[in-house]
Scaffold this motif. Structure first.
Motif, PDB file in Angstrom:
ATOM      1  N   ALA A  57       0.815  -1.218   0.000  1.00 26.84           N
ATOM      2  CA  ALA A  57       0.000   0.000   0.000  1.00 26.84           C
ATOM      3  C   ALA A  57       0.847   1.266   0.000  1.00 26.84           C
ATOM      4  O   ALA A  57       0.393   2.320  -0.456  1.00 26.84           O
ATOM      5  CB  ALA A  57      -0.939   0.000   1.209  1.00 26.84           C
ATOM      6  N   ALA A  58       2.101   1.174   0.494  1.00 25.91           N
ATOM      7  CA  ALA A  58       2.988   2.336   0.545  1.00 25.91           C
ATOM      8  C   ALA A  58       3.840   2.485  -0.706  1.00 25.91           C
ATOM      9  O   ALA A  58       4.618   3.426  -0.816  1.00 25.91           O
ATOM     10  CB  ALA A  58       3.887   2.247   1.778  1.00 25.91           C
ATOM     11  N   GLY A  59       3.721   1.537  -1.639  1.00 30.05           N
ATOM     12  CA  GLY A  59       4.471   1.614  -2.876  1.00 30.05           C
ATOM     13  C   GLY A  59       5.784   0.855  -2.893  1.00 30.05           C
ATOM     14  O   GLY A  59       6.533   0.919  -3.866  1.00 30.05           O
ATOM     15  N   LYS A 100       2.185 -13.025  -3.531  1.00 32.72           N
ATOM     16  CA  LYS A 100       0.922 -12.942  -4.235  1.00 32.72           C
ATOM     17  C   LYS A 100       0.189 -11.659  -3.841  1.00 32.72           C
ATOM     18  O   LYS A 100       0.363 -11.120  -2.746  1.00 32.72           O
ATOM     19  CB  LYS A 100       0.056 -14.168  -3.910  1.00 32.72           C
ATOM     20  CG  LYS A 100       0.685 -15.493  -4.334  1.00 32.72           C
ATOM     21  CD  LYS A 100       0.901 -15.548  -5.825  1.00 32.72           C
ATOM     22  CE  LYS A 100       1.328 -16.932  -6.288  1.00 32.72           C
ATOM     23  NZ  LYS A 100       2.657 -17.334  -5.820  1.00 32.72           N
ATOM     24  N   ALA A 101      -0.651 -11.173  -4.734  1.00 33.85           N
ATOM     25  CA  ALA A 101      -1.389  -9.938  -4.512  1.00 33.85           C
ATOM     26  C   ALA A 101      -2.440 -10.105  -3.421  1.00 33.85           C
ATOM     27  O   ALA A 101      -3.038 -11.178  -3.265  1.00 33.85           O
ATOM     28  CB  ALA A 101      -2.067  -9.502  -5.811  1.00 33.85           C
ATOM     29  N   THR A 102      -2.676  -9.014  -2.693  1.00 37.84           N
ATOM     30  CA  THR A 102      -3.753  -8.946  -1.714  1.00 37.84           C
ATOM     31  C   THR A 102      -4.472  -7.608  -1.887  1.00 37.84           C
ATOM     32  O   THR A 102      -3.937  -6.665  -2.474  1.00 37.84           O
ATOM     33  CB  THR A 102      -3.232  -9.071  -0.269  1.00 37.84           C
ATOM     34  OG1 THR A 102      -2.363  -7.967   0.010  1.00 37.84           O
ATOM     35  CG2 THR A 102      -2.478 -10.372  -0.065  1.00 37.84           C
ATOM     36  N   GLY A 103      -5.673  -7.510  -1.360  1.00 37.83           N
ATOM     37  CA  GLY A 103      -6.421  -6.270  -1.433  1.00 37.83           C
ATOM     38  C   GLY A 103      -5.669  -5.132  -0.765  1.00 37.83           C
ATOM     39  O   GLY A 103      -5.072  -5.311   0.299  1.00 37.83           O
ATOM     40  N   GLY A 104      -5.660  -3.957  -1.389  1.00 35.54           N
ATOM     41  CA  GLY A 104      -4.951  -2.802  -0.863  1.00 35.54           C
ATOM     42  C   GLY A 104      -3.571  -2.613  -1.450  1.00 35.54           C
ATOM     43  O   GLY A 104      -2.960  -1.548  -1.279  1.00 35.54           O
ATOM     44  N   ASP A 105      -3.041  -3.632  -2.128  1.00 32.27           N
ATOM     45  CA  ASP A 105      -1.766  -3.495  -2.820  1.00 32.27           C
ATOM     46  C   ASP A 105      -1.913  -2.545  -4.007  1.00 32.27           C
ATOM     47  O   ASP A 105      -3.019  -2.259  -4.469  1.00 32.27           O
ATOM     48  CB  ASP A 105      -1.287  -4.856  -3.348  1.00 32.27           C
ATOM     49  CG  ASP A 105      -0.743  -5.766  -2.263  1.00 32.27           C
ATOM     50  OD1 ASP A 105      -0.458  -5.280  -1.156  1.00 32.27           O
ATOM     51  OD2 ASP A 105      -0.618  -6.977  -2.535  1.00 32.27           O
ATOM     52  N   HIS A 106      -0.773  -2.107  -4.524  1.00 33.94           N
ATOM     53  CA  HIS A 106      -0.735  -1.352  -5.776  1.00 33.94           C
ATOM     54  C   HIS A 106      -0.050  -2.190  -6.845  1.00 33.94           C
ATOM     55  O   HIS A 106       0.753  -3.079  -6.539  1.00 33.94           O
ATOM     56  CB  HIS A 106       0.040  -0.040  -5.613  1.00 33.94           C
ATOM     57  CG  HIS A 106      -0.665   0.994  -4.810  1.00 33.94           C
ATOM     58  ND1 HIS A 106      -1.651   1.808  -5.322  1.00 33.94           N
ATOM     59  CD2 HIS A 106      -0.523   1.365  -3.516  1.00 33.94           C
ATOM     60  CE1 HIS A 106      -2.085   2.623  -4.390  1.00 33.94           C
ATOM     61  NE2 HIS A 106      -1.415   2.377  -3.265  1.00 33.94           N
ATOM     62  N   ILE A 107      -0.350  -1.876  -8.096  1.00 31.05           N
ATOM     63  CA  ILE A 107       0.402  -2.413  -9.220  1.00 31.05           C
ATOM     64  C   ILE A 107       1.027  -1.233  -9.952  1.00 31.05           C
ATOM     65  O   ILE A 107       0.326  -0.303 -10.353  1.00 31.05           O
ATOM     66  CB  ILE A 107      -0.485  -3.225 -10.178  1.00 31.05           C
ATOM     67  CG1 ILE A 107      -1.172  -4.388  -9.436  1.00 31.05           C
ATOM     68  CG2 ILE A 107       0.351  -3.776 -11.336  1.00 31.05           C
ATOM     69  CD1 ILE A 107      -2.180  -5.150 -10.298  1.00 31.05           C
ATOM     70  N   ASP A 132       2.440   4.019 -14.584  1.00 33.00           N
ATOM     71  CA  ASP A 132       1.020   4.140 -14.297  1.00 33.00           C
ATOM     72  C   ASP A 132       0.734   3.283 -13.074  1.00 33.00           C
ATOM     73  O   ASP A 132       1.304   2.189 -12.920  1.00 33.00           O
ATOM     74  CB  ASP A 132       0.189   3.650 -15.490  1.00 33.00           C
ATOM     75  CG  ASP A 132       0.275   4.596 -16.681  1.00 33.00           C
ATOM     76  OD1 ASP A 132      -0.709   5.302 -16.931  1.00 33.00           O
ATOM     77  OD2 ASP A 132       1.325   4.636 -17.353  1.00 33.00           O
ATOM     78  N   TRP A 133      -0.159   3.766 -12.210  1.00 27.57           N
ATOM     79  CA  TRP A 133      -0.431   3.084 -10.945  1.00 27.57           C
ATOM     80  C   TRP A 133      -1.906   2.726 -10.821  1.00 27.57           C
ATOM     81  O   TRP A 133      -2.779   3.522 -11.188  1.00 27.57           O
ATOM     82  CB  TRP A 133      -0.060   3.983  -9.766  1.00 27.57           C
ATOM     83  CG  TRP A 133       1.407   4.219  -9.600  1.00 27.57           C
ATOM     84  CD1 TRP A 133       2.167   5.131 -10.271  1.00 27.57           C
ATOM     85  CD2 TRP A 133       2.283   3.539  -8.693  1.00 27.57           C
ATOM     86  NE1 TRP A 133       3.465   5.066  -9.841  1.00 27.57           N
ATOM     87  CE2 TRP A 133       3.571   4.101  -8.880  1.00 27.57           C
ATOM     88  CE3 TRP A 133       2.105   2.519  -7.758  1.00 27.57           C
ATOM     89  CZ2 TRP A 133       4.676   3.662  -8.142  1.00 27.57           C
ATOM     90  CZ3 TRP A 133       3.199   2.089  -7.026  1.00 27.57           C
ATOM     91  CH2 TRP A 133       4.468   2.655  -7.221  1.00 27.57           C
ATOM     92  N   VAL A 134      -2.162   1.538 -10.265  1.00 27.23           N
ATOM     93  CA  VAL A 134      -3.524   1.145  -9.909  1.00 27.23           C
ATOM     94  C   VAL A 134      -3.512   0.563  -8.505  1.00 27.23           C
ATOM     95  O   VAL A 134      -2.487   0.078  -8.025  1.00 27.23           O
ATOM     96  CB  VAL A 134      -4.131   0.115 -10.886  1.00 27.23           C
ATOM     97  CG1 VAL A 134      -4.228   0.683 -12.301  1.00 27.23           C
ATOM     98  CG2 VAL A 134      -3.342  -1.191 -10.879  1.00 27.23           C
ATOM     99  N   THR A 135      -4.655   0.634  -7.856  1.00 24.59           N
ATOM    100  CA  THR A 135      -4.854   0.011  -6.553  1.00 24.59           C
ATOM    101  C   THR A 135      -5.717  -1.231  -6.725  1.00 24.59           C
ATOM    102  O   THR A 135      -6.712  -1.207  -7.462  1.00 24.59           O
ATOM    103  CB  THR A 135      -5.566   0.970  -5.584  1.00 24.59           C
ATOM    104  OG1 THR A 135      -4.767   2.134  -5.409  1.00 24.59           O
ATOM    105  CG2 THR A 135      -5.793   0.314  -4.229  1.00 24.59           C
ATOM    106  N   ILE A 136      -5.347  -2.307  -6.066  1.00 21.39           N
ATOM    107  CA  ILE A 136      -6.190  -3.506  -6.047  1.00 21.39           C
ATOM    108  C   ILE A 136      -7.272  -3.276  -4.999  1.00 21.39           C
ATOM    109  O   ILE A 136      -7.012  -3.301  -3.795  1.00 21.39           O
ATOM    110  CB  ILE A 136      -5.377  -4.764  -5.733  1.00 21.39           C
ATOM    111  CG1 ILE A 136      -4.307  -4.985  -6.814  1.00 21.39           C
ATOM    112  CG2 ILE A 136      -6.296  -5.983  -5.637  1.00 21.39           C
ATOM    113  CD1 ILE A 136      -3.363  -6.128  -6.516  1.00 21.39           C
ATOM    114  N   GLU A 137      -8.481  -3.012  -5.471  1.00 22.23           N
ATOM    115  CA  GLU A 137      -9.579  -2.693  -4.554  1.00 22.23           C
ATOM    116  C   GLU A 137     -10.132  -3.917  -3.856  1.00 22.23           C
ATOM    117  O   GLU A 137     -10.511  -3.861  -2.683  1.00 22.23           O
ATOM    118  CB  GLU A 137     -10.711  -2.005  -5.319  1.00 22.23           C
ATOM    119  CG  GLU A 137     -10.426  -0.584  -5.697  1.00 22.23           C
ATOM    120  CD  GLU A 137     -11.682   0.160  -6.093  1.00 22.23           C
ATOM    121  OE1 GLU A 137     -11.729   1.377  -5.835  1.00 22.23           O
ATOM    122  OE2 GLU A 137     -12.607  -0.439  -6.658  1.00 22.23           O
TER     123      GLU A 137
END
Length: 212
Positions: free
Chosen positions: A71-73, A79-86, A102-107
């Motif tokens: 979440a802090a970058g 593996k991905a979890t909710g709140g992570d960024h890509i 480009d940044w996205v948040t995994i909602e």
């Protein structure tokens, strides 16, 4: 695709509604010889969906590069979890707001077990760059857009899908160069330049010939 059937399909409720801009669906399916084989291989398919750092490898050449962060970058190898960024490195110039990315948040990541079916969905939304104090969305699309990556097993058939919704170019930031860049990249996505990328990724999720 038949709209009624699409709305009633397993996992359809996890795809946000379309209300503005462009929409896109990239889909692949794999039919296996038995339900038992499908159940076994689906575990690999789910692992591939959540292994964001390997998406470029899974999709093959010509793909953007994807990096999973917390979440802090900060870059993470898990593996991905909710709140992570890509963090996404699209070919060509990146955004200044995103420091070249480009940044996205995994909602949300949601797993469901239904009658004779399993579904794993991951929805991502354009976001600000978590490494800076800036509030501008660091992506060529506005934060109205979503991408829902979904894999599902129904009987002995496995599906991999990417559903893009509400894609509007992000052209109202405080940075003029970003606005120009986002106009061109957003236009490219609108006319279908992003479709081959997502098609290659969902096809890669279902590659039965390559060990994970």
């Amino acid at each position: 695709m038949d709209t009624k059937n699409e709305q009633n399909a397993p996992g359809a409720a996890n795809v946000p509604s379309q209300y503005t801009g462009s929409t896109m669906n990239a889909m692949e399916q794999l039919v296996l010889s038995s339900e038992a084989e499908a159940v076994h291989f689906f575990q690999t398919v789910k692992e591939r969906l959540l292994d964001v750092n390997r998406w470029s490898e899974i999709a093959g050449e010509g793909m953007s590069d994807f990096f999973l962060t917390d979440a802090a970058g900060a870059l993470v190898q898990r593996k991905a979890t909710g709140g992570d960024h890509i963090k996404i490195d699209i070919p060509g110039p990146g955004t200044q707001a995103g420091e070249g990315y480009d940044w996205v948040t995994i909602e949300e990541i949601k797993a469901e077990v239904l009658d004779n079916a399993e579904v794993l969905s991951m929805t991502a939304r354009p976001s600000a760059n978590p490494l800076t104090a800036g509030e501008d969305t660091a992506h060529f699309l506005t934060d109205e857009a979503t991408s829902t990556f979904q894999v599902k097993r129904i009987g002995n058939t496995i599906y991999a899908e990417e559903h893009a919704r509400n894609e509007v170019p992000n052209t109202d930031t405080e940075n003029t160069l970003d606005n120009i860049r986002n106009t061109f990249v957003g236009w490219g996505a609108k006319v279908g330049f992003s479709y081959p990328q997502w098609k290659a990724l969902v096809k890669g999720f279902l590659n039965h010939d390559t060990p994970y």
